[in-house]
Write an enzyme that holds these catalytic residues in place. Structure first.
Site, short mmCIF file in Angstrom:
data_model
loop_
_atom_site.label_atom_id
_atom_site.label_comp_id
_atom_site.label_asym_id
_atom_site.label_seq_id
_atom_site.Cartn_x
_atom_site.Cartn_y
_atom_site.Cartn_z
NE ARG A 66 -3.55 0.58 -0.31
CZ ARG A 66 -4.89 0.79 -0.37
NH1 ARG A 66 -5.39 1.94 -0.01
NH2 ARG A 66 -5.68 -0.15 -0.80
CG HIS A 110 -20.29 10.10 2.66
ND1 HIS A 110 -19.61 8.91 2.52
CD2 HIS A 110 -21.27 9.88 3.58
CE1 HIS A 110 -20.14 8.01 3.34
NE2 HIS A 110 -21.14 8.57 3.99
CD GLN A 179 -35.13 13.47 -5.20
OE1 GLN A 179 -35.17 13.78 -4.02
NE2 GLN A 179 -36.11 12.82 -5.80
CD GLU A 181 -24.19 10.49 -4.50
OE1 GLU A 181 -23.26 10.23 -5.27
OE2 GLU A 181 -24.82 9.60 -3.90
C1 GRF Z 1 -22.14 6.78 -5.43
O1 GRF Z 1 -23.04 6.19 -4.50
C2 GRF Z 1 -21.34 7.85 -4.75
O2 GRF Z 1 -22.08 8.51 -3.75
C3 GRF Z 1 -20.28 7.08 -4.09
O3 GRF Z 1 -19.88 6.16 -5.13
C4 GRF Z 1 -21.07 5.77 -5.84
C5 GRF Z 1 -20.83 5.70 -7.34
O4 GRF Z 1 -20.59 6.98 -7.83
N1 GRF Z 1 -19.23 7.92 -3.60
P1 GRF Z 1 -20.27 7.23 -9.42
O5 GRF Z 1 -21.49 6.79 -10.20
O6 GRF Z 1 -19.07 6.38 -9.78
O7 GRF Z 1 -20.01 8.70 -9.54
#
Ligand code: GRF
Length: 207
Positions: A66, A110, A179, A181
């Site tokens: 890592r 998030h 709605q 993100e």
């Molecule tokens: C979504 O639930 C986002 O909130 C989380 O990852 C998931 C996929 O996001 N962080 P995306 O479609 O790859 O942008």
């Protein structure tokens, strides 16, 4: 001009929301330098490629440990030298060295109302499973600056989303994306790009 690098792991719907917002003029004064994914098969990389945006895959699986991955990931971001790093559905812990180097210059979306349903083990669909298990009536999403903790940095904005009786984790995830993100992340980038946000005493202040 705000120069950004977007980090992704999966479908890239949050990346797509950013691209669409730039096209519509809802994000101004911003340039996407590159998209970085830990997952070679991420559809997000295809979305970037279709727009002529350089894409890079840097996967922990390609490194012996890592620490070596952390160094390679951090070096790549430093080489690109963005003003802002945007974590858009990125499921890898950000190395401490990168957090230190880009203090209050990394943001994350998030899929809950932090401090609820966040921290270690709370990502993607698991968040919505826990929301339904607990029976809360309101959830949502949070866009925040990233610090050395997990989902603990200064909160930029939040948006509430109702939980419906018939919801499944998938239907709830979709509603939170649509709605909350896909609205919050572009708005936060535009606010930062146009100097409307500052961090004072570990709190976000609008100016
Ligand atoms: C979504 O639930 C986002 O909130 C989380 O990852 C998931 C996929 O996001 N962080 P995306 O479609 O790859 O942008």
């Amino acid at each position: 001009m705000l120069r950004i690098v977007v980090c992704v792991s999966g479908g890239g719907t949050n990346l797509q929301a950013i691209l669409d917002a730039i096209d519509r003029g809802q994000i101004t004064n911003t340039e996407i330098l590159a998209v970085i994914s830990n997952n070679a098969g991420a559809r997000a990389l295809t979305r970037a490629e279709s727009r002529g945006i350089p894409g890079f895959c840097i996967s922990p699986k390609s490194f012996s440990d890592r620490e070596t991955f952390n160094r390679a990931f951090t070096d790549k971001v430093c080489e690109l030298n963005p003003d802002l790093v945007v974590l858009a559905g990125f499921l890898v812990k950000i190395p401490e060295a990168m957090v230190a180097r880009f203090s209050n210059r990394i943001i994350n979306i998030h899929p809950s109302l932090i401090p609820s349903f966040c921290g270690v083990g709370y990502y993607g669909l698991k968040v919505h499973e826990k929301v339904l298990e607990r029976g809360v009536r309101v959830t949502g999403a949070t866009v925040h600056f990233v610090n050395e903790g997990m989902d603990e940095g200064p909160i930029i904005a939040q948006k509430a989303v109702s939980v419906e009786e018939e919801d499944t984790p998938e239907s709830l995830q979709r509603r939170v994306m649509e709605q909350a993100e896909w609205i919050l992340l572009p708005e936060a980038i535009d606010d930062i790009a146009n100097g409307r946000i500052a961090v004072v005493n570990n709190k976000v202040r609008r100016q």
